[in-house]
Design a protein around this motif. Structure first.
Motif, PDB file in Angstrom:
ATOM      1  N   ALA A   1      22.710 -23.156  11.092  1.00 53.13           N
ATOM      2  CA  ALA A   1      21.941 -22.085  10.455  1.00 53.13           C
ATOM      3  C   ALA A   1      22.477 -20.715  10.858  1.00 53.13           C
ATOM      4  CB  ALA A   1      20.469 -22.211  10.829  1.00 53.13           C
ATOM      5  N   THR A   2      22.799 -20.556  12.134  1.00 57.28           N
ATOM      6  CA  THR A   2      23.332 -19.278  12.610  1.00 57.28           C
ATOM      7  C   THR A   2      24.665 -18.951  11.955  1.00 57.28           C
ATOM      8  OG1 THR A   2      22.255 -19.658  14.738  1.00 57.28           O
ATOM      9  CG2 THR A   2      23.975 -17.988  14.670  1.00 57.28           C
ATOM     10  N   MET A   3      25.534 -19.946  11.843  1.00 61.72           N
ATOM     11  CA  MET A   3      26.836 -19.712  11.226  1.00 61.72           C
ATOM     12  C   MET A   3      26.704 -19.435   9.727  1.00 61.72           C
ATOM     13  SD  MET A   3      29.295 -22.382  13.236  1.00 61.72           S
ATOM     14  CE  MET A   3      30.799 -21.775  12.509  1.00 61.72           C
ATOM     15  N   CYS A   4      25.770 -20.121   9.063  1.00 57.77           N
ATOM     16  CA  CYS A   4      25.555 -19.854   7.631  1.00 57.77           C
ATOM     17  C   CYS A   4      25.064 -18.436   7.401  1.00 57.77           C
ATOM     18  CB  CYS A   4      24.566 -20.863   7.053  1.00 57.77           C
ATOM     19  SG  CYS A   4      25.269 -22.496   6.837  1.00 57.77           S
ATOM     20  N   VAL A   5      24.135 -17.976   8.228  1.00 58.28           N
ATOM     21  CA  VAL A   5      23.638 -16.606   8.097  1.00 58.28           C
ATOM     22  C   VAL A   5      24.741 -15.608   8.400  1.00 58.28           C
ATOM     23  CG1 VAL A   5      22.062 -14.916   9.129  1.00 58.28           C
ATOM     24  CG2 VAL A   5      21.233 -17.185   8.524  1.00 58.28           C
ATOM     25  N   PHE A   6      25.505 -15.841   9.463  1.00 58.38           N
ATOM     26  CA  PHE A   6      26.562 -14.909   9.869  1.00 58.38           C
ATOM     27  C   PHE A   6      27.645 -14.799   8.800  1.00 58.38           C
ATOM     28  CE2 PHE A   6      30.586 -14.039  12.041  1.00 58.38           C
ATOM     29  CZ  PHE A   6      30.283 -12.827  12.624  1.00 58.38           C
ATOM     30  N   PHE A   7      28.203 -15.939   8.395  1.00 62.29           N
ATOM     31  CA  PHE A   7      29.280 -15.910   7.416  1.00 62.29           C
ATOM     32  C   PHE A   7      28.760 -15.621   6.016  1.00 62.29           C
ATOM     33  CE2 PHE A   7      31.275 -18.602  10.743  1.00 62.29           C
ATOM     34  CZ  PHE A   7      32.322 -17.745  11.044  1.00 62.29           C
ATOM     35  N   GLY A   8      27.551 -16.076   5.708  1.00 62.73           N
ATOM     36  CA  GLY A   8      26.972 -15.806   4.398  1.00 62.73           C
ATOM     37  C   GLY A   8      26.688 -14.335   4.183  1.00 62.73           C
ATOM     38  N   SER A   9      26.230 -13.647   5.220  1.00 64.58           N
ATOM     39  CA  SER A   9      25.969 -12.218   5.073  1.00 64.58           C
ATOM     40  C   SER A   9      27.274 -11.448   4.874  1.00 64.58           C
ATOM     41  CB  SER A   9      25.212 -11.687   6.289  1.00 64.58           C
ATOM     42  OG  SER A   9      26.004 -11.808   7.450  1.00 64.58           O
ATOM     43  N   GLY A  10      28.304 -11.848   5.559  1.00 63.43           N
ATOM     44  CA  GLY A  10      29.598 -11.187   5.384  1.00 63.43           C
ATOM     45  C   GLY A  10      30.203 -11.458   4.016  1.00 63.43           C
ATOM     46  N   PHE A  11      30.005 -12.652   3.491  1.00 63.05           N
ATOM     47  CA  PHE A  11      30.537 -12.984   2.169  1.00 63.05           C
ATOM     48  C   PHE A  11      29.691 -12.360   1.063  1.00 63.05           C
ATOM     49  CE2 PHE A  11      30.721 -15.756  -1.581  1.00 63.05           C
ATOM     50  CZ  PHE A  11      32.077 -15.717  -1.833  1.00 63.05           C
ATOM     51  N   GLY A  12      28.370 -12.333   1.242  1.00 57.78           N
ATOM     52  CA  GLY A  12      27.482 -11.845   0.188  1.00 57.78           C
ATOM     53  C   GLY A  12      27.316 -10.343   0.141  1.00 57.78           C
ATOM     54  N   ALA A  13      27.637  -9.648   1.224  1.00 56.71           N
ATOM     55  CA  ALA A  13      27.432  -8.194   1.284  1.00 56.71           C
ATOM     56  C   ALA A  13      28.133  -7.444   0.148  1.00 56.71           C
ATOM     57  CB  ALA A  13      27.855  -7.663   2.645  1.00 56.71           C
ATOM     58  N   PRO A  14      29.393  -7.696  -0.155  1.00 60.47           N
ATOM     59  CA  PRO A  14      30.023  -6.942  -1.258  1.00 60.47           C
ATOM     60  C   PRO A  14      29.340  -7.161  -2.604  1.00 60.47           C
ATOM     61  CG  PRO A  14      31.685  -8.082   0.025  1.00 60.47           C
ATOM     62  CD  PRO A  14      30.364  -8.560   0.517  1.00 60.47           C
ATOM     63  N   PHE A  15      28.854  -8.365  -2.863  1.00 60.67           N
ATOM     64  CA  PHE A  15      28.184  -8.635  -4.123  1.00 60.67           C
ATOM     65  C   PHE A  15      26.856  -7.883  -4.220  1.00 60.67           C
ATOM     66  CE2 PHE A  15      30.884 -12.331  -3.326  1.00 60.67           C
ATOM     67  CZ  PHE A  15      31.654 -12.321  -4.491  1.00 60.67           C
ATOM     68  N   PHE A  16      26.109  -7.856  -3.115  1.00 61.73           N
ATOM     69  CA  PHE A  16      24.848  -7.108  -3.116  1.00 61.73           C
ATOM     70  C   PHE A  16      25.088  -5.608  -3.221  1.00 61.73           C
ATOM     71  CE2 PHE A  16      23.299 -11.015  -0.906  1.00 61.73           C
ATOM     72  CZ  PHE A  16      22.432 -11.407  -1.923  1.00 61.73           C
ATOM     73  N   ILE A  17      26.145  -5.106  -2.627  1.00 63.61           N
ATOM     74  CA  ILE A  17      26.465  -3.681  -2.718  1.00 63.61           C
ATOM     75  C   ILE A  17      26.852  -3.309  -4.139  1.00 63.61           C
ATOM     76  CG2 ILE A  17      28.137  -1.931  -1.974  1.00 63.61           C
ATOM     77  CD1 ILE A  17      28.154  -3.389   0.768  1.00 63.61           C
ATOM     78  N   ILE A  18      27.666  -4.140  -4.783  1.00 64.59           N
ATOM     79  CA  ILE A  18      28.058  -3.874  -6.174  1.00 64.59           C
ATOM     80  C   ILE A  18      26.837  -3.941  -7.084  1.00 64.59           C
ATOM     81  CG2 ILE A  18      29.345  -4.806  -8.138  1.00 64.59           C
ATOM     82  CD1 ILE A  18      31.552  -5.537  -6.139  1.00 64.59           C
ATOM     83  N   ARG A  19      25.970  -4.930  -6.881  1.00 62.66           N
ATOM     84  CA  ARG A  19      24.752  -5.035  -7.692  1.00 62.66           C
ATOM     85  C   ARG A  19      23.883  -3.798  -7.520  1.00 62.66           C
ATOM     86  NH1 ARG A  19      19.469  -6.819  -7.289  1.00 62.66           N
ATOM     87  NH2 ARG A  19      18.683  -7.835  -9.157  1.00 62.66           N
ATOM     88  N   HIS A  20      23.753  -3.333  -6.286  1.00 60.56           N
ATOM     89  CA  HIS A  20      22.948  -2.139  -6.018  1.00 60.56           C
ATOM     90  C   HIS A  20      23.542  -0.915  -6.733  1.00 60.56           C
ATOM     91  CE1 HIS A  20      20.606   0.856  -3.909  1.00 60.56           C
ATOM     92  NE2 HIS A  20      21.743   1.455  -3.544  1.00 60.56           N
ATOM     93  N   GLN A  21      24.861  -0.783  -6.701  1.00 61.10           N
ATOM     94  CA  GLN A  21      25.501   0.360  -7.339  1.00 61.10           C
ATOM     95  C   GLN A  21      25.374   0.291  -8.863  1.00 61.10           C
ATOM     96  OE1 GLN A  21      26.866   3.098  -5.976  1.00 61.10           O
ATOM     97  NE2 GLN A  21      26.206   2.358  -3.984  1.00 61.10           N
ATOM     98  N   LEU A  22      25.455  -0.906  -9.436  1.00 60.47           N
ATOM     99  CA  LEU A  22      25.347  -1.040 -10.886  1.00 60.47           C
ATOM    100  C   LEU A  22      23.927  -0.798 -11.385  1.00 60.47           C
ATOM    101  CD1 LEU A  22      27.681  -4.093 -11.538  1.00 60.47           C
ATOM    102  CD2 LEU A  22      28.104  -1.698 -12.108  1.00 60.47           C
ATOM    103  N   LEU A  23      22.927  -1.161 -10.584  1.00 60.57           N
ATOM    104  CA  LEU A  23      21.539  -0.972 -11.005  1.00 60.57           C
ATOM    105  C   LEU A  23      21.006   0.416 -10.694  1.00 60.57           C
ATOM    106  CD1 LEU A  23      19.998  -4.413  -9.988  1.00 60.57           C
ATOM    107  CD2 LEU A  23      20.656  -3.621 -12.264  1.00 60.57           C
ATOM    108  N   LYS A  24      21.730   1.192  -9.910  1.00 57.91           N
ATOM    109  CA  LYS A  24      21.284   2.530  -9.531  1.00 57.91           C
ATOM    110  C   LYS A  24      21.357   3.462 -10.724  1.00 57.91           C
ATOM    111  CE  LYS A  24      23.739   4.797  -6.530  1.00 57.91           C
ATOM    112  NZ  LYS A  24      24.354   5.285  -5.299  1.00 57.91           N
ATOM    113  N   LYS A  25      20.360   4.308 -10.860  1.00 55.45           N
ATOM    114  CA  LYS A  25      20.364   5.258 -11.993  1.00 55.45           C
ATOM    115  C   LYS A  25      20.677   6.653 -11.537  1.00 55.45           C
ATOM    116  CE  LYS A  25      17.440   2.707 -15.021  1.00 55.45           C
ATOM    117  NZ  LYS A  25      16.345   2.721 -15.930  1.00 55.45           N
TER     118      LYS A  25
END
Length: 63
Positions: A39-63
């Motif tokens: 669980a710890t490794m999934c959270v650690f590596f998952g957050s690093g892998f998912g961060a760029p996608f969440f940042i791009i989504r945030h930038q695209l939805l920003k008005k």
């Protein structure tokens, strides 16, 4: 003279160090519980892998 002092320091430093030996004892996290480690490794590596996608989504939805 100098080499004898170095030898004495090296042997005393080794004698003073009393760390546990064995697999997983020198890591900064516990490997005793494999499900918690998973669980710890999934959270650690998952957050690093998912961060760029969440940042791009945030930038695209920003008005």
């Amino acid at each position: 003279m100098f080499s004898a002092g170095v030898r004495r320091f090296a042997t005393s430093a080794i004698r003073r160090s009393h760390y546990e030996e064995g697999p997983g004892k020198n890591l900064p996290f516990s490997v005793a519980n494999k499900w918690r480690l998973l669980a710890t490794m999934c959270v650690f590596f998952g957050s690093g892998f998912g961060a760029p996608f969440f940042i791009i989504r945030h930038q695209l939805l920003k008005k």
